[in-house]
Design a protein around this motif. Structure first.
Motif, PDB file in Angstrom:
ATOM      1  N   ASP A 100       0.943  -1.131  -0.206  1.00 36.31           N
ATOM      2  CA  ASP A 100      -0.112  -0.074  -0.055  1.00 36.31           C
ATOM      3  C   ASP A 100       0.812   1.404  -0.003  1.00 36.31           C
ATOM      4  OD1 ASP A 100      -2.389  -1.611   0.003  1.00 36.31           O
ATOM      5  OD2 ASP A 100      -2.608  -1.500   2.465  1.00 36.31           O
ATOM      6  N   LEU A 101       1.885   1.232   0.657  1.00 34.82           N
ATOM      7  CA  LEU A 101       2.881   2.458   0.909  1.00 34.82           C
ATOM      8  C   LEU A 101       3.534   2.623  -0.520  1.00 34.82           C
ATOM      9  CD1 LEU A 101       4.691   4.500   2.094  1.00 34.82           C
ATOM     10  CD2 LEU A 101       6.280   2.465   2.879  1.00 34.82           C
ATOM     11  N   LEU A 102       4.021   1.423  -1.192  1.00 31.83           N
ATOM     12  CA  LEU A 102       4.516   1.753  -2.564  1.00 31.83           C
ATOM     13  C   LEU A 102       3.556   2.235  -3.485  1.00 31.83           C
ATOM     14  CD1 LEU A 102       6.413  -1.724  -2.639  1.00 31.83           C
ATOM     15  CD2 LEU A 102       7.602   0.567  -2.309  1.00 31.83           C
ATOM     16  N   GLU A 103       2.236   1.934  -3.389  1.00 32.23           N
ATOM     17  CA  GLU A 103       1.308   2.194  -4.078  1.00 32.23           C
ATOM     18  C   GLU A 103       1.194   3.651  -4.182  1.00 32.23           C
ATOM     19  OE1 GLU A 103      -2.764   0.716  -6.452  1.00 32.23           O
ATOM     20  OE2 GLU A 103      -2.059  -0.189  -4.399  1.00 32.23           O
ATOM     21  N   GLY A 104       0.981   4.168  -2.857  1.00 33.70           N
ATOM     22  CA  GLY A 104       0.785   5.622  -2.526  1.00 33.70           C
ATOM     23  C   GLY A 104       1.912   6.439  -3.329  1.00 33.70           C
ATOM     24  N   MET A 105       3.166   5.812  -3.233  1.00 35.08           N
ATOM     25  CA  MET A 105       4.164   6.461  -3.618  1.00 35.08           C
ATOM     26  C   MET A 105       4.456   6.269  -5.243  1.00 35.08           C
ATOM     27  SD  MET A 105       7.198   5.309  -1.150  1.00 35.08           S
ATOM     28  CE  MET A 105       8.544   6.366  -1.604  1.00 35.08           C
ATOM     29  N   LEU A 107       4.727   3.966  -7.182  1.00 30.06           N
ATOM     30  CA  LEU A 107       5.781   2.594  -7.761  1.00 30.06           C
ATOM     31  C   LEU A 107       5.058   1.627  -7.998  1.00 30.06           C
ATOM     32  CD1 LEU A 107       8.167   3.144  -4.742  1.00 30.06           C
ATOM     33  CD2 LEU A 107       8.586   3.894  -7.037  1.00 30.06           C
ATOM     34  N   LYS A 108       3.992   1.394  -8.361  1.00 30.30           N
ATOM     35  CA  LYS A 108       3.324   0.122  -9.071  1.00 30.30           C
ATOM     36  C   LYS A 108       3.766   0.142 -10.449  1.00 30.30           C
ATOM     37  CE  LYS A 108      -1.298  -2.053  -9.871  1.00 30.30           C
ATOM     38  NZ  LYS A 108      -2.774  -1.897  -9.728  1.00 30.30           N
ATOM     39  N   GLY A 109       3.915  -1.239 -10.879  1.00 28.70           N
ATOM     40  CA  GLY A 109       4.607  -1.350 -12.154  1.00 28.70           C
ATOM     41  C   GLY A 109       6.138  -0.894 -12.547  1.00 28.70           C
TER      42      GLY A 109
END
Length: 385
Positions: A100-105, A107-109
């Motif tokens: 969730d943290l990465l998605e908020g940053m 960084l997905k994909g």
């Protein structure tokens, strides 16, 4: 408590890391090694035995995901400003919170570098990462990326290393007068560790090694204490540590009269250390260093009693070991560079005769010959019975 280094020093380290990430085409690094987090931001804890991860992006963003017990630890010891807490609860998955943290940053994909080869990354965490992040982003093992950057020390780091070296010598000098028949290993160990603490040093990354009699042939810490006999041998391996930076040394001290095997093994160890010093120069490899050590020992006919490695890099390390990358073993292609801190140990253990011998000290590599960081003599230490 003040930071170990200036903010400019930490900024320079981040610059180096971002350059390496760009070279590897990584959008972000997921740091799990406590050493990496400490080197990059000053974050100092033993909470790495639980889940935590530091996310570093090519845009120079740094976010730490950790437990509530380490929130203030990070606030006080580091430069990290964005600290997130994952919640301890039954069935909690901190990896899902990391996702969730990465998605908020954003960084997905993306391409993410991951430190897998570290004590902060358990098998369970790796399985959860594969289950919850492999479809989210492209994960790549870059366990050595920060490790390689840490291997070459800055002037500010070398200043701390020199302080640690002074404590290394002080620990031995505190212990040696106590080595005599009837002495208790516990008192010797207390004097050594006490000297480090008295000099405002730290706990080492692993326990000091102390063993006498048959246990002098061991090069790992073990529980239980002996009293030294009239004719005995005492193996010591220890390190001064300042702000987690280590300088190690190793000696076998003879109580009473040295046996002929002790004298022979010490001569082989001394030859090997001299051969290593000649090889410990920029451009040579850690494999070359091991080969020089092995050739010197073998020339003395002692090949059966040496180990398969003869040293390793040192730096800011956390439990359970002060050993750092790279290690001197056969054919290791890692190249020696200036400003590395390298512990060289010549360990010869003859189980047939029961004789132990070790001789080790730490060096700072330079543009030419290495600088020994210890002022301790290399002669065979003998304490009369």
């Amino acid at each position: 408590m003040s930071l170990a280094f200036s903010r400019a020093e930490y900024a320079a380290r981040l610059d180096r890391l971002v350059v390496r990430m760009a070279e590897e085409d990584l959008d972000a690094m997921l740091l799990f090694a406590q050493e990496s987090m400490y080197w990059l931001t000053g974050y100092d804890t033993f909470g790495f035995c639980f889940f935590q991860s530091m996310v570093v992006t090519r845009d120079r963003d740094i976010v730490l995901l950790t437990r509530s017990a380490d929130l203030r630890q990070a606030q006080i010891t580091s430069i990290v400003e964005d600290i997130r807490v994952w919640e301890d609860r039954d069935g909690a998955s901190p990896v899902l919170q990391l996702r969730d943290l990465l998605e908020g940053m954003g960084l997905k994909g993306t391409r993410l570098g991951v430190e897998y080869d570290t004590h902060g990354m358990t098998g369970r965490i790796a399985l959860d990462m594969a289950a919850h992040l492999s479809a989210f982003a492209s994960l790549h093992d870059h366990s050595r990326l920060v490790e390689r950057l840490r291997a070459v020390k800055s002037p500010a780091e070398i200043a701390l290393v020199r302080k640690a070296a002074a404590l290394t010598d002080a620990a031995y000098e505190a212990a040696l007068p106590l080595v005599e028949p009837g002495a208790r290993e516990g008192e010797i160990l207390a004097a050594m560790q006490g000297a480090v603490f008295a000099g405002d040093g730290d706990y080492p990354g692993n326990e000091f090694i102390i063993g006498s009699g048959r246990e002098a042939l061991l090069c790992r810490y073990q529980t239980g204490r002996r009293v030294l006999g009239e004719n005995d041998q005492l193996t010591l391996e220890w390190a001064g540590a300042v702000r987690r930076y280590h300088v190690a040394a190793m000696r076998t001290v003879i109580v009473g009269k040295p046996a002929p095997r002790h004298v022979a093994l010490h001569a082989a160890a001394r030859d090997a250390l001299e051969a290593v010093e000649e090889t410990l120069v920029p451009g040579r490899t850690f494999g070359d260093v091991f080969a020089a050590h092995a050739a010197a020992v073998d020339a003395r006919g002692e090949s059966a009693h040496r180990l398969n490695a003869c040293g390793y890099s040192l730096g800011a390390r956390f439990a359970p070991s002060w050993m750092d990358w790279p290690m001197a073993y056969r054919d290791n292609p890692a190249v020696i560079e200036p400003d590395m801190v390298i512990f060289m140990h010549m360990i010869l253990m003859d189980s047939d005769s029961g004789a132990a011998m070790s001789l080790g000290q730490t060096y700072l590599t330079t543009q030419g010959a290495p600088e020994c960081l210890s002022k301790l003599p290399l002669d065979l230490p003998v304490k009369a019975g």
